[in-house]
Design a protein around this motif. Structure first.
Motif, PDB file in Angstrom:
ATOM      1  N   VAL A  44       0.920  -1.182  -0.050  1.00 32.46           N
ATOM      2  CA  VAL A  44      -0.146  -0.045   0.068  1.00 32.46           C
ATOM      3  C   VAL A  44       0.940   1.344  -0.129  1.00 32.46           C
ATOM      4  O   VAL A  44       1.858   1.371   0.767  1.00 32.46           O
ATOM      5  CB  VAL A  44      -0.768   0.045   1.372  1.00 32.46           C
ATOM      6  CG1 VAL A  44      -0.136   0.105   2.584  1.00 32.46           C
ATOM      7  CG2 VAL A  44      -1.836   1.127   1.166  1.00 32.46           C
ATOM      8  N   GLN A  53      -3.350   0.186  -3.456  1.00 40.30           N
ATOM      9  CA  GLN A  53      -3.373  -0.907  -2.775  1.00 40.30           C
ATOM     10  C   GLN A  53      -3.244  -2.066  -4.053  1.00 40.30           C
ATOM     11  O   GLN A  53      -3.853  -1.788  -5.010  1.00 40.30           O
ATOM     12  CB  GLN A  53      -4.439  -1.247  -2.098  1.00 40.30           C
ATOM     13  CG  GLN A  53      -4.128  -0.869  -0.716  1.00 40.30           C
ATOM     14  CD  GLN A  53      -5.229  -1.280   0.396  1.00 40.30           C
ATOM     15  OE1 GLN A  53      -6.152  -0.384   0.661  1.00 40.30           O
ATOM     16  NE2 GLN A  53      -5.421  -2.361   0.569  1.00 40.30           N
ATOM     17  N   GLU A  72      -8.408  -0.434   4.681  1.00 42.19           N
ATOM     18  CA  GLU A  72      -7.384  -1.122   3.789  1.00 42.19           C
ATOM     19  C   GLU A  72      -7.877  -2.764   3.664  1.00 42.19           C
ATOM     20  O   GLU A  72      -7.356  -3.214   2.516  1.00 42.19           O
ATOM     21  CB  GLU A  72      -5.978  -1.039   4.198  1.00 42.19           C
ATOM     22  CG  GLU A  72      -5.643  -1.541   5.432  1.00 42.19           C
ATOM     23  CD  GLU A  72      -5.985  -0.535   6.573  1.00 42.19           C
ATOM     24  OE1 GLU A  72      -6.555   0.635   6.275  1.00 42.19           O
ATOM     25  OE2 GLU A  72      -5.518  -0.734   7.821  1.00 42.19           O
ATOM     26  N   PHE A  73      -8.333  -3.138   4.794  1.00 40.80           N
ATOM     27  CA  PHE A  73      -8.932  -4.591   4.826  1.00 40.80           C
ATOM     28  C   PHE A  73      -9.981  -4.713   3.646  1.00 40.80           C
ATOM     29  O   PHE A  73     -10.009  -5.786   3.112  1.00 40.80           O
ATOM     30  CB  PHE A  73      -9.522  -5.089   6.020  1.00 40.80           C
ATOM     31  CG  PHE A  73      -8.188  -4.926   7.196  1.00 40.80           C
ATOM     32  CD1 PHE A  73      -8.083  -4.065   8.134  1.00 40.80           C
ATOM     33  CD2 PHE A  73      -7.657  -6.354   7.373  1.00 40.80           C
ATOM     34  CE1 PHE A  73      -7.199  -3.949   8.907  1.00 40.80           C
ATOM     35  CE2 PHE A  73      -6.737  -6.381   8.262  1.00 40.80           C
ATOM     36  CZ  PHE A  73      -6.532  -5.231   9.007  1.00 40.80           C
ATOM     37  N   LEU A  74     -10.816  -3.726   3.499  1.00 37.94           N
ATOM     38  CA  LEU A  74     -12.027  -3.734   2.516  1.00 37.94           C
ATOM     39  C   LEU A  74     -11.304  -3.942   1.137  1.00 37.94           C
ATOM     40  O   LEU A  74     -11.739  -4.884   0.244  1.00 37.94           O
ATOM     41  CB  LEU A  74     -12.902  -2.643   2.656  1.00 37.94           C
ATOM     42  CG  LEU A  74     -13.960  -2.503   1.891  1.00 37.94           C
ATOM     43  CD1 LEU A  74     -14.779  -3.699   1.992  1.00 37.94           C
ATOM     44  CD2 LEU A  74     -14.733  -1.263   1.783  1.00 37.94           C
ATOM     45  N   VAL A  76      -8.265  -4.895   0.239  1.00 37.07           N
ATOM     46  CA  VAL A  76      -7.502  -5.997  -0.294  1.00 37.07           C
ATOM     47  C   VAL A  76      -8.510  -7.330  -0.224  1.00 37.07           C
ATOM     48  O   VAL A  76      -8.168  -8.117  -1.062  1.00 37.07           O
ATOM     49  CB  VAL A  76      -6.386  -6.176   0.979  1.00 37.07           C
ATOM     50  CG1 VAL A  76      -6.823  -6.857   2.117  1.00 37.07           C
ATOM     51  CG2 VAL A  76      -5.170  -7.265   0.398  1.00 37.07           C
ATOM     52  N   GLU A  77      -9.341  -7.366   0.719  1.00 33.87           N
ATOM     53  CA  GLU A  77     -10.233  -8.843   0.347  1.00 33.87           C
ATOM     54  C   GLU A  77     -11.195  -8.321  -0.805  1.00 33.87           C
ATOM     55  O   GLU A  77     -11.312  -9.412  -1.592  1.00 33.87           O
ATOM     56  CB  GLU A  77     -11.344  -8.695   1.594  1.00 33.87           C
ATOM     57  CG  GLU A  77     -10.788  -8.926   2.776  1.00 33.87           C
ATOM     58  CD  GLU A  77     -10.755 -10.534   3.183  1.00 33.87           C
ATOM     59  OE1 GLU A  77     -10.782 -11.128   2.292  1.00 33.87           O
ATOM     60  OE2 GLU A  77     -10.764 -10.888   4.372  1.00 33.87           O
TER      61      GLU A  77
END
Lengths: 434, 576
Positions: A44, A53, A72-74, A76-77
């Motif tokens: 990122v 990202q 950032e989790f949103l 990458v998932e």
């Protein structure tokens, strides 16, 4: 809100681009991304006022740019899910598949993301809105190791790489099949005395169904498996599966170790688990490394003995042993005990790579090497090692888990489906200290 | 390589598109539109062919329609007349029996810049459409409309209609409505969450998709529950989210729960404990990008997380084939996760990684070892021993990092001093390999602090001085000056010469602070060496980066000079 999305290959060629901003994008978007990516090593980074990202799968980069403040989790998932969708619709995810199926992927992404807002990513929900036909990319057979199905019937590994959404032509010719893969990844570290210092096995059961209608599948695991938490005691010969996480569509039935699955379309993860208990000490490979340096000669001798402790039915392909060597090494001489093996000294990385093409359970291999060093004074014993082993072992699981039965119940269709089950053990990080 | 052949000339494409024969040939139409799309992606301008594309829009084939709409949406900014050509077709499509066509038409209409009235009426109608698919597209189209003409949407009718859609049956429509309102009302602070909306959203929380759930939880952070009981009730309702397979849902849930339990700090840690399982699963996965963010999150919340994960700290050990950024993050995290009993094991593990081929990883491992030393001073001996062994590798990066870390270690008992001496002696053997000035300065500081026990120190200092005669860096010269002064105070007879040489060199330095310091120290020694000794050896002296901090007593005697009036060589200062 996603500002823009793109897919590029490792050389920086732009394969697919989706812009959700009002203004058009700069033409050098791919180059500036590669430039910024090479400056930092993390997935990122921020430039041009936006947070970028990416995820890297095979040789492709899936990149999304968002404003600050988005989790950032949103992203990458989501990128992971997008990659999975591409796989479901095109069969494989590589540059050729993306190029051949550009229109299809545009349609898919348009269904999934509208003006930067993520809508739906479940394959069966999107499928009715996709009208393009997939172009199946032939997969090179050399890359796929041969695999064994149930009993004596065999299909190549690439059989499961068909797209789940079939073109009209294939619909008539379709066979009703379901593929089940049980994949375990081993992380192990052995000390210099050969004893196991620590190990960790993570397993996954994946299913890919090409069955018509909406079947219900019953799966029964072998009796030596106990699913539960740490506090449960295991008896002799049983394996405890810890931290089990099941997919939403899996329900447990009253009978022991049986599951009822209503599979969604595409490939999905039925269950993931971690192992604990006595099986941790029964790992499939053992390596002994002996390093001798005699004062009289200038060369250092290295002897490697690799044992495979799996039962005879197991087969490992492309077993690789990598040994880091001292910086002052200039070359090696080798003596291998049979054909089908190869050893190479890699000059830049200063490591020795010993490759065994095929290895059956219960076998052992021995190799002897002499290391030529430029100066004895600079040689340090601790620079030899730690030794890394990488393998793909089929027909063997550390947990001795077996899928006993796979029953398919389908109300409106009558067919006998083909059921393929595959057991594979992979090395995640298998280290021997010297 | 591409599926679309190689058309480089837009006019060629345009000519083919305007041919009569094309009308019936759907396959060819798709092919040509696909080519145009690809060319556009590569940066070629396709404005010439846009009129032909508009003509293909009323086609019966849905793929041709989709491609045409896509091209129009992407190019309408550069070709505004295009809008006029397509408005009528799109309006007709908004009444098509197929919901996919209706949704497509609504989307495209709202991205046209100069037809806001049409767009507004279309959207208002589509928000009431019978098909949920069309309603979803209509809600998101409001965002587009707001971007192109904010006045149209500020018209309260539209915003109210979208608020009404929060009560829609379809979960994706509701999630889109939440997103749209948050975007449109951004100037006013985003969507307003009152108690009834909050409870309505929470009651539907199970129906949302994973992405919708994350968005809704994010927006629900604006709501503050009135009582603790209400907060606990909400948490019970949403407890299943902490075990979701999608990590973004888990993290959003944790943040939401921690927000509503601000008044109950004892529960904050419980929340993380309940969410432990998804974290543990990610730790052994090979999805490195996701793992990286999980590690960053644990690092940020280390105060709460350290006790939860300390029993499973072995899961955080580096694996051989992980990319460097993962290993470095894990090494940052490990010293804070272990308890004292596991210290030895961790030290063994870290010393293995210090020999990694990648310089950043091995530096990170060495810094991790020094952090372990900071937390658990009982391991002073072991760590110094490991460092001493590592110096044998003769790797310049390793040596530099070790020196900068060891400089910060304090001296302890006799045994510790012994070990430190061995380390310094080993370091001196490879002094030529040191490549940067900070490390040389660190070595000089170490020499100064432990110099009285090591033989030959004056000669070593002289050698360093001679090898680096031309080095004018601030850090190096400061280090040299202070080291020489300190050693002189320990062993005056041997170091007098070298001190003189160093001082002479420093008074000619280009850095004014170096010159000032030299003059000050010279005067101090002249006035009273015993005072100097008291100053230097009573409290610890640190050299921190490019700043030199002396003890508190000495700073009283500091004289600072305004620019341009620095004293030259031979000047004498008088203290007041």
């Amino acid at each position: 809100m996603i500002q823009y999305l793109f897919v590029i290959n490792s050389k920086g060629d732009l394969l697919l681009l989706k812009n959700y901003q009002r203004m058009p994008l700069a033409p050098d978007i791919a180059e500036s991304f590669m430039e910024n990516k090479n400056k930092v090593d993390i997935p990122v980074f921020k430039y041009n006022g936006l947070v970028h990202q990416y995820i890297k799968r095979e040789d492709l980069y899936f990149v999304a740019a968002v404003m600050e403040g988005i989790s950032e989790f949103l992203i990458v998932e989501f990128l992971q899910r997008l990659c999975q969708l591409c796989k479901d619709f095109c069969g494989v995810v590589n540059e050729l598949a993306v190029r051949q199926n550009l229109m299809l992927l545009h349609e898919v992404i348009d269904e999934v993301v509208d003006t930067g807002v993520i809508q739906q990513t479940a394959t069966e929900k999107i499928r009715p809105f996709i009208h393009s036909q997939p172009t199946v990319v032939p997969v090179k057979v050399i890359d796929q190791p041969g695999l064994f199905g149930v009993e004596k019937r065999v299909v190549s590994g690439s059989a499961a790489n068909k797209p789940v959404i079939l073109s009209r032509g294939d619909l008539e010719a379709r066979r009703n099949e379901v593929f089940l893969d049980v994949i375990e990844k081993i992380t192990a570290q052995f000390g210099s005395d050969g004893n196991l210092q620590r190990s960790d096995v993570r397993g996954e059961i994946q299913m890919k169904s090409f069955l018509t209608g909406s079947p219900v599948i019953h799966i029964a695991l072998s009796d030596n498996i106990v699913i539960g938490t740490e506090e449960q005691k295991t008896g002799y010969g049983t394996t405890l599966l810890e931290d089990c996480q099941f997919h939403d569509c899996v329900k447990r039935s009253e009978r022991k170790n049986t599951f009822i699955i209503s599979p969604p379309q595409g490939e999905f993860l039925v269950c993931s688990y971690q192992l604990s208990g006595e099986v941790m000490s029964q790992l499939p490979f053992r390596l002994q490394a002996i390093v001798e340096d005699y004062d009289t000669t200038r060369d250092i001798e290295l002897i490697l003995k690799l044992h495979c402790d799996a039962p005879a039915a197991a087969k490992a392909l492309a077993v690789t042993v990598t040994v880091p060597l001292p910086k002052c090494t200039t070359g090696i001489t080798q003596r291998l005990d049979s054909s089908g093996q190869m050893a190479e000294f890699q000059r830049e990385e200063k490591q020795l790579v010993w490759t065994i093409g095929e290895m059956f359970g219960g076998s052992k291999f021995l190799s002897q090497f002499k290391l030529l060093v430029s100066s004895r004074a600079n040689y340090q014993r601790m620079e030899v090692g730690p030794i890394a082993l990488s393998f793909e072992l089929s027909n063997y699981l550390s947990s001795h888990l077996k899928i006993n039965t796979v029953k398919v119940y389908e109300g409106s269709h009558t067919y006998v489906p083909y059921r393929w089950v595959r057991y594979v053990t992979l090395s995640n990080s298998y280290i021997f200290r010297t | 390589m591409s599926a679309y052949g190689s058309f480089n000339d837009i006019s060629e494409l345009k000519a083919i598109l305007s041919k009569e024969e094309l009308k019936g040939d759907i396959g060819q139409q798709r092919f040509l539109l696909g080519t145009l799309l690809e060319l556009h992606v590569q940066g070629v301008s396709i404005d010439e062919a846009l009129a032909e594309v508009a003509k293909l829009l009323p086609s019966y084939d849905i793929i041709v329609k989709k491609l045409a709409c896509l091209i129009i949406q992407q190019n309408v900014a550069s070709a505004p007349d295009l809008a006029l050509l397509v408005v009528n077709t799109l309006q007709r499509d908004c009444r098509d029996p197929n919901p996919a066509v209706r949704a497509l038409a609504v989307r495209t209409l709202c991205s046209l810049p100069n037809a806001p009235d049409v767009a507004q009426t279309t959207v208002l109608a589509a928000l009431k459409d019978g098909s949920s698919y069309v309603r979803r597209a209509a809600v998101v189209a409001c965002i587009r409309l707001h971007r192109s003409c904010p006045e149209m949407v500020d018209n309260a009718q539209l915003v109210d209609r979208v608020y009404d859609l929060l009560r829609d049956n379809d979960a994706v429509v509701v999630a889109n409505a939440v997103d749209a309102l948050d975007n449109i009302l951004r100037e006013e602070g985003g969507i307003v969450i009152n108690r009834s909306i909050a409870h309505h959203l929470l009651s539907k929380i199970q129906t949302f998709t994973e992405w919708g759930t994350v968005r809704v939880l994010d927006v629900l952070k604006k709501y503050v529950p009135k009582t603790d009981e209400e907060a606990i009730e909400i948490m019970n309702m949403c407890d299943f989210l902490l075990h979701h397979s999608n990590m973004s849902v888990v993290i959003a849930a944790i943040k939401f729960f921690q927000h509503i339990t601000k008044n109950m700090p004892q529960l904050q840690k419980c929340i993380l404990e309940r969410a432990k399982r998804p974290f543990m699963l990610i730790l052994s996965s090979t999805n490195y990008e996701l793992l990286y963010f999980v590690l960053c999150y644990i690092f940020q919340t280390i105060d709460q997380c350290s006790s939860i994960f300390s029993t499973k700290h072995t899961k955080f050990y580096c694996r051989y084939n992980e990319p460097a950024f993962i290993k470095i993050k894990k090494l940052q995290l490990l010293p804070y996760l272990v308890v004292e009993e596991d210290g030895c094991e961790l030290i063994e593990e870290l010393s293995l990684i210090c020999m990694d081929v990648n310089n950043d990883v091995s530096s990170a491992a060495i810094i991790a070892l020094s952090k372990v030393h900071e937390r658990f001073p009982t391991f002073h001996q072991e760590i110094l021993q490991k460092f001493t062994q590592l110096l044998d590798l003769k790797n310049d990066n390793v040596i530099c990092t070790i020196l900068t870390c060891v400089e910060k270690f304090g001296g302890r008992s006799e045994d510790d001093l012994d070990q430190m001496k061995k380390l310094i002696e080993k370091a001196l053997l490879c002094v030529d390999l040191i490549s940067n000035d900070e490390s040389r300065c660190a070595l000089l500081t170490l020499l100064a602090s432990h110099g009285k026990d090591i033989a030959n120190v004056p000669y070593i200092l002289e050698e360093i001085f001679n090898t680096h005669r031309d080095n004018d860096s601030f850090v190096f010269n400061m280090g040299l000056l202070l080291a020489a002064t300190k050693l002189f105070l320990w062993r005056p007879a041997e170091c007098q010469d070298i001190l003189g040489n160093v001082m002479e060199r420093c008074t000619n330095s280009s850095h004014c602070e170096v010159r000032c310091k030299t003059i000050f120290l010279y005067n101090l020694l002249q006035v009273d060496p015993y005072v100097a000794k008291a100053i230097f050896f009573n409290s610890s002296e640190k050299i921190v980066g490019s700043q030199c901090l002396d003890t508190n007593d000495a700073s009283q005697n500091e004289v600072s000079y305004p620019e341009g009036t620095q004293p030259r060589e031979g000047d004498h200062l008088t203290h007041s």
